[in-house]
Motif scaffolding. Structure first.
Motif, PDB file in Angstrom:
ATOM      1  N   ASP A   1      90.874 -60.204 -21.625  1.00 16.23           N
ATOM      2  CA  ASP A   1      90.251 -59.083 -22.330  1.00 16.23           C
ATOM      3  C   ASP A   1      90.417 -57.779 -21.553  1.00 16.23           C
ATOM      4  O   ASP A   1      90.650 -56.714 -22.147  1.00 16.23           O
ATOM      5  CB  ASP A   1      88.765 -59.367 -22.558  1.00 16.23           C
ATOM      6  CG  ASP A   1      88.530 -60.522 -23.518  1.00 16.23           C
ATOM      7  OD1 ASP A   1      89.466 -60.876 -24.277  1.00 16.23           O
ATOM      8  OD2 ASP A   1      87.411 -61.070 -23.525  1.00 16.23           O
TER       9      ASP A   1
ATOM     10  N   ARG B   1      90.475 -65.786 -31.297  1.00 13.56           N
ATOM     11  CA  ARG B   1      89.910 -64.668 -30.538  1.00 13.56           C
ATOM     12  C   ARG B   1      90.712 -63.407 -30.875  1.00 13.56           C
ATOM     13  O   ARG B   1      91.511 -62.926 -30.076  1.00 13.56           O
ATOM     14  CB  ARG B   1      89.970 -64.922 -29.027  1.00 13.56           C
ATOM     15  CG  ARG B   1      89.181 -66.116 -28.550  1.00 13.56           C
ATOM     16  CD  ARG B   1      89.190 -66.206 -27.020  1.00 13.56           C
ATOM     17  NE  ARG B   1      88.237 -65.292 -26.420  1.00 13.56           N
ATOM     18  CZ  ARG B   1      88.533 -64.207 -25.727  1.00 13.56           C
ATOM     19  NH1 ARG B   1      89.801 -63.842 -25.548  1.00 13.56           N
ATOM     20  NH2 ARG B   1      87.601 -63.440 -25.201  1.00 13.56           N
TER      21      ARG B   1
ATOM     22  N   TRP C   1      92.128 -59.777 -31.186  1.00  5.85           N
ATOM     23  CA  TRP C   1      92.024 -58.668 -30.231  1.00  5.85           C
ATOM     24  C   TRP C   1      92.275 -57.308 -30.876  1.00  5.85           C
ATOM     25  O   TRP C   1      91.979 -56.265 -30.280  1.00  5.85           O
ATOM     26  CB  TRP C   1      93.010 -58.877 -29.085  1.00  5.85           C
ATOM     27  CG  TRP C   1      94.448 -59.048 -29.511  1.00  5.85           C
ATOM     28  CD1 TRP C   1      95.081 -60.223 -29.778  1.00  5.85           C
ATOM     29  CD2 TRP C   1      95.416 -58.011 -29.752  1.00  5.85           C
ATOM     30  NE1 TRP C   1      96.387 -59.996 -30.156  1.00  5.85           N
ATOM     31  CE2 TRP C   1      96.621 -58.640 -30.148  1.00  5.85           C
ATOM     32  CE3 TRP C   1      95.380 -56.620 -29.658  1.00  5.85           C
ATOM     33  CZ2 TRP C   1      97.770 -57.923 -30.463  1.00  5.85           C
ATOM     34  CZ3 TRP C   1      96.527 -55.901 -29.962  1.00  5.85           C
ATOM     35  CH2 TRP C   1      97.699 -56.552 -30.360  1.00  5.85           C
TER      36      TRP C   1
ATOM     37  N   HIS D   1      91.151 -52.709 -30.444  1.00  9.45           N
ATOM     38  CA  HIS D   1      92.262 -52.107 -29.696  1.00  9.45           C
ATOM     39  C   HIS D   1      93.322 -51.629 -30.680  1.00  9.45           C
ATOM     40  O   HIS D   1      94.433 -52.157 -30.728  1.00  9.45           O
ATOM     41  CB  HIS D   1      92.833 -53.113 -28.702  1.00  9.45           C
ATOM     42  CG  HIS D   1      91.791 -53.701 -27.799  1.00  9.45           C
ATOM     43  ND1 HIS D   1      91.242 -54.948 -27.996  1.00  9.45           N
ATOM     44  CD2 HIS D   1      91.178 -53.190 -26.693  1.00  9.45           C
ATOM     45  CE1 HIS D   1      90.347 -55.190 -27.051  1.00  9.45           C
ATOM     46  NE2 HIS D   1      90.290 -54.139 -26.250  1.00  9.45           N
TER      47      HIS D   1
END
Length: 205
Positions: A136, A174, A176, A180
């Motif tokens: 992360d 997960r 991302w 972002h």
């Protein structure tokens, strides 16, 4: 060049993307391999005593490992293209970006090994979370410093592209991108490169 190969490895993908971008993919003979953190594949160990991939054998019979060395070797076979820039500051930036991409994959792999390879009663959740915190942090730094991945193609961008591709492949649970957006936009464009499309990781059928 002979390359111990697995289509699911982000490091092998980095080598193949590099070879395609340099116009050298047709010079690579892919050798089957089954790298495993516990069960050694002695075929790979013939070239790399660590029994890790990628490992390569040059036409002269020399052995090369790991992906960083193999990619720089390939770059040297295609003078003038310079995925490893010669200008000092640009070179250090590209190599640092490569280290960040490789480190992201390292942490993701260690997390996956803990969850997928160890018996459930022996799994250490703090270890998993510690590795994922590195993942992360790397993604957040790339989004914050998006200019790091802008500009002419280098080994750094290739490493980052393959690392993000590995997250999509093994850690789709997960996501991302939502936090972002700048990095997501960069990757959406980068992933359309023919070299990336030709090397999308897939589990064996």
């Amino acid at each position: 060049m002979k390359l111990f190969y697995a289509p699911t490895s982000a490091y092998v993908r980095k080598v193949m993307v590099t070879a395609i971008e340099l116009g050298l993919a047709d010079r690579i003979e892919k050798l089957p391999s089954a790298a495993h953190p516990v069960k050694r594949d002695e075929r790979i160990a013939l070239a790399n005593p660590l029994a890790k991939i990628p490992a390569a054998i040059t036409p002269e019979g020399d052995t090369l490992f790991d992906s960083r060395v193999i990619c720089e070797y390939l770059d040297a076979q295609a003078p003038g293209l310079n995925l490893f820039p010669a200008e000092p500051r640009t070179r250090w930036q590209a190599l640092t970006l490569q280290a960040l991409g490789d480190g992201l994959v390292d942490a993701a792999l260690l997390s996956r090994y803990e969850m997928a390879m160890r018996p459930p009663e022996r799994q250490w959740d703090d270890w998993v979370q510690g590795q994922l915190a590195k993942v992360d942090a790397a993604v957040a730094r790339l989004d914050e410093k998006i200019e790091m991945v802008a500009g002419p193609l280098t080994i750094g961008q290739i490493a980052i592209g393959c690392a993000l591709g590995y997250l999509d492949f093994r850690f789709a649970h997960r996501p991302w991108r939502e936090k972002h957006l700048r990095l997501a936009a960069w990757y959406a464009a980068f992933a359309e490169r023919p070299s990336m499309q030709a090397t999308i990781p897939r589990d064996a059928a």
